[in-house]
Design a protein around this motif. Sequence first.
Motif, mmCIF file in Angstrom:
data_model
loop_
_atom_site.group_PDB
_atom_site.id
_atom_site.type_symbol
_atom_site.label_atom_id
_atom_site.label_comp_id
_atom_site.label_asym_id
_atom_site.label_seq_id
_atom_site.Cartn_x
_atom_site.Cartn_y
_atom_site.Cartn_z
ATOM 1 N N LEU A 145 24.335 46.138 45.242
ATOM 2 C CA LEU A 145 24.804 44.746 45.234
ATOM 3 C C LEU A 145 26.312 44.715 45.019
ATOM 4 O O LEU A 145 26.888 45.590 44.374
ATOM 5 N N ARG A 146 26.936 43.673 45.563
ATOM 6 C CA ARG A 146 28.348 43.434 45.288
ATOM 7 C C ARG A 146 28.404 42.583 44.025
ATOM 8 O O ARG A 146 27.659 41.589 43.910
ATOM 9 N N THR A 147 29.264 42.943 43.083
ATOM 10 C CA THR A 147 29.255 42.270 41.784
ATOM 11 C C THR A 147 30.551 41.511 41.533
ATOM 12 O O THR A 147 31.647 42.021 41.765
ATOM 13 N N VAL A 148 30.397 40.292 41.039
ATOM 14 C CA VAL A 148 31.516 39.479 40.564
ATOM 15 C C VAL A 148 31.206 39.190 39.100
ATOM 16 O O VAL A 148 30.102 38.727 38.788
ATOM 17 N N VAL A 149 32.148 39.471 38.198
ATOM 18 C CA VAL A 149 31.882 39.283 36.768
ATOM 19 C C VAL A 149 33.011 38.478 36.148
ATOM 20 O O VAL A 149 34.187 38.745 36.417
ATOM 21 N N THR A 150 32.654 37.490 35.314
ATOM 22 C CA THR A 150 33.682 36.753 34.561
ATOM 23 C C THR A 150 33.757 37.310 33.150
ATOM 24 O O THR A 150 32.755 37.766 32.586
ATOM 25 N N THR A 151 34.974 37.259 32.580
ATOM 26 C CA THR A 151 35.139 37.673 31.194
ATOM 27 C C THR A 151 36.286 36.900 30.565
ATOM 28 O O THR A 151 36.842 35.991 31.193
ATOM 29 N N SER A 152 36.649 37.282 29.317
ATOM 30 C CA SER A 152 37.572 36.437 28.558
ATOM 31 C C SER A 152 38.883 37.114 28.195
ATOM 32 O O SER A 152 39.700 36.510 27.506
ATOM 33 N N SER A 153 39.104 38.343 28.603
ATOM 34 C CA SER A 153 40.353 39.008 28.230
ATOM 35 C C SER A 153 40.686 40.123 29.211
ATOM 36 O O SER A 153 39.805 40.636 29.908
ATOM 37 N N ASP A 154 41.977 40.509 29.215
ATOM 38 C CA ASP A 154 42.426 41.627 30.061
ATOM 39 C C ASP A 154 41.708 42.916 29.690
ATOM 40 O O ASP A 154 41.317 43.693 30.557
ATOM 41 N N ALA A 155 41.573 43.113 28.381
ATOM 42 C CA ALA A 155 40.982 44.385 27.919
ATOM 43 C C ALA A 155 39.540 44.512 28.421
ATOM 44 O O ALA A 155 39.126 45.570 28.915
ATOM 45 N N LYS A 156 38.776 43.413 28.316
ATOM 46 C CA LYS A 156 37.387 43.463 28.804
ATOM 47 C C LYS A 156 37.363 43.608 30.322
ATOM 48 O O LYS A 156 36.507 44.312 30.876
ATOM 49 N N ALA A 157 38.322 42.942 30.998
ATOM 50 C CA ALA A 157 38.376 43.033 32.464
ATOM 51 C C ALA A 157 38.594 44.486 32.889
ATOM 52 O O ALA A 157 37.950 44.979 33.832
ATOM 53 N N GLU A 158 39.473 45.165 32.169
ATOM 54 C CA GLU A 158 39.756 46.574 32.475
ATOM 55 C C GLU A 158 38.485 47.417 32.333
ATOM 56 O O GLU A 158 38.172 48.265 33.178
ATOM 57 N N ARG A 159 37.743 47.169 31.273
ATOM 58 C CA ARG A 159 36.519 47.950 31.042
ATOM 59 C C ARG A 159 35.453 47.630 32.093
ATOM 60 O O ARG A 159 34.675 48.508 32.487
ATOM 61 N N LEU A 160 35.426 46.379 32.547
ATOM 62 C CA LEU A 160 34.465 46.011 33.599
ATOM 63 C C LEU A 160 34.773 46.761 34.892
ATOM 64 O O LEU A 160 33.867 47.269 35.568
ATOM 65 N N ARG A 161 36.075 46.860 35.210
ATOM 66 C CA ARG A 161 36.454 47.594 36.440
ATOM 67 C C ARG A 161 36.050 49.054 36.294
ATOM 68 O O ARG A 161 35.543 49.670 37.238
ATOM 69 N N ALA A 162 36.254 49.600 35.102
ATOM 70 C CA ALA A 162 35.892 51.007 34.886
ATOM 71 C C ALA A 162 34.381 51.218 35.037
ATOM 72 O O ALA A 162 33.931 52.290 35.438
ATOM 73 N N LEU A 163 33.611 50.166 34.741
ATOM 74 C CA LEU A 163 32.140 50.255 34.901
ATOM 75 C C LEU A 163 31.720 50.034 36.356
ATOM 76 O O LEU A 163 30.542 50.149 36.679
ATOM 77 N N GLY A 164 32.687 49.656 37.200
ATOM 78 C CA GLY A 164 32.379 49.547 38.628
ATOM 79 C C GLY A 164 32.229 48.137 39.150
ATOM 80 O O GLY A 164 31.777 47.958 40.293
ATOM 81 N N ALA A 165 32.603 47.114 38.349
ATOM 82 C CA ALA A 165 32.527 45.736 38.863
ATOM 83 C C ALA A 165 33.456 45.601 40.064
ATOM 84 O O ALA A 165 34.590 46.080 40.030
ATOM 85 N N ASP A 166 32.991 44.957 41.136
ATOM 86 C CA ASP A 166 33.819 44.843 42.339
ATOM 87 C C ASP A 166 34.934 43.817 42.161
ATOM 88 O O ASP A 166 36.072 44.065 42.527
ATOM 89 N N ILE A 167 34.585 42.657 41.600
ATOM 90 C CA ILE A 167 35.586 41.610 41.383
ATOM 91 C C ILE A 167 35.440 41.113 39.945
ATOM 92 O O ILE A 167 34.328 40.812 39.497
ATOM 93 N N VAL A 168 36.561 41.074 39.230
ATOM 94 C CA VAL A 168 36.534 40.616 37.842
ATOM 95 C C VAL A 168 37.436 39.394 37.736
ATOM 96 O O VAL A 168 38.567 39.403 38.236
ATOM 97 N N ILE A 169 36.925 38.346 37.108
ATOM 98 C CA ILE A 169 37.706 37.114 36.940
ATOM 99 C C ILE A 169 37.846 36.832 35.447
ATOM 100 O O ILE A 169 36.835 36.720 34.733
ATOM 101 N N ASP A 170 39.088 36.746 34.988
ATOM 102 C CA ASP A 170 39.354 36.426 33.583
ATOM 103 C C ASP A 170 39.294 34.902 33.448
ATOM 104 O O ASP A 170 40.208 34.199 33.886
ATOM 105 N N ARG A 171 38.219 34.396 32.859
ATOM 106 C CA ARG A 171 38.013 32.940 32.805
ATOM 107 C C ARG A 171 39.040 32.266 31.903
ATOM 108 O O ARG A 171 39.285 31.066 32.040
ATOM 109 N N SER A 172 39.648 33.005 30.972
ATOM 110 C CA SER A 172 40.664 32.368 30.121
ATOM 111 C C SER A 172 41.949 32.139 30.917
ATOM 112 O O SER A 172 42.648 31.151 30.710
ATOM 113 N N ALA A 173 42.260 33.039 31.855
ATOM 114 C CA ALA A 173 43.456 32.870 32.690
ATOM 115 C C ALA A 173 43.164 32.021 33.928
ATOM 116 O O ALA A 173 44.079 31.486 34.551
#
Length: 339
Positions: free
Chosen positions: A185-213
Amino acid sequence: MRAWCFTDGFGFESLHLVDRPDPEPGPRDVVIAMRAASLNFRDLVVLRGQHGRAVRPPLIPLSDGCGVVTATGAEVGDLAVGTRVAPAFFRNWQGGAPPQDLEAGRLGGPLDGVLATRVVAPADAVVRIPDHLSDAEAATLPCAGVTAWSALSEPRPARAGETVLILGTGGVALMALQLARVSGLRTVVTTSSDAKAERLRALGADIVIDRSATPDWARAVREATGGAGVDRVLELAGAETLPSSLKCVRTGGTILLIGNVTGNEATLFLPAILTRRVTLQSVTVGSRQDFEALVRALDLHGIRPVVDRTLPFEDAPEAFRTLETQAGFGNICVEIPGD
Ligand SMILES: NC(=O)c1ccc[n+]([C@@H]2O[C@H](COP(=O)([O-])OP(=O)(O)OC[C@H]3O[C@@H](n4cnc5c(N)ncnc54)[C@H](OP(=O)(O)O)[C@@H]3O)[C@@H](O)[C@H]2O)c1
């Protein structure tokens, strides 16, 4: 045995470490020496005394845990002493349609949970744990893991090539991300900080959206899907995010109603559902057979759930406080010592 227990009410002031007689197995039961437990958002709802009238003290909290069988009842044939197992979230749901009294079978309220050195459970309500998982990793599976599995399986299994939107980085969300990846599956994930976004990319998320920004993250999701929207939304956040999730889902797509972190009462624009053949499907963890299917998938793909941290048994209240901050990434666990 020792156990954390809401003795005479809920809240931190009523959560005490108590001594109890060791449990004895009935003819079809096993006794499990617990090694680790894992917290879910639901355990906070129980802590706050908000889980409805059926959940009453005295109560041992937490549904998710893993341990080793130390004794078996006379009629238990296929589970040997020494087998590592996890109790299923529902004691009364083997597979197929859920029973009418489903809520009565939940661990961690109304039934005693797993934040104890010893637990007794029916042998047909426990699942063997694969060797590649640590005790803490295995402890995350009964509720968080099975819920992620169900969210990608209902009302029909997600198909390779589809796009799934996952909200947040809690235990359910990250297990869903890992399962989605091995399912193509292609994955889009929302999160709340740069640090979490970085970890999501490392886990293989295709698109990460920082909902706070990006407060209008629904628009960002649509743009990321060429305007079409996603096939499936794992709606883990609840009242505040559901209207946006509705804007993100494609015509004919599905929203899996799973969580309520931001509240219980949402206002929805019904034409956005009615005119686009959107399916709203709730998820209620899953059955023991779902748990076994999850374990097979984890074994096959070598997937290991994300554990944010593991606290000592004596510090269990601190684990609740850590979960409350929502600063974690994945599961908050508790190590359980032998007694
Ligand atoms: N229906 C079921 O069977 C079932 C089973 C298990 C869990 N659940 C529910 O699923 C939800 C998640 O459970 P969990 O144990 O994984 O929770 P958790 O570990 O507490 O994680 C919750 C995450 O939600 C995200 N979040 C918070 N506010 C948000 C907002 N306004 N918008 C988007 N995301 C937000 C945060 O991630 P970021 O900081 O990364 O944004 C937070 O870490 C809970 O409501 C729980 O009750 C339901």
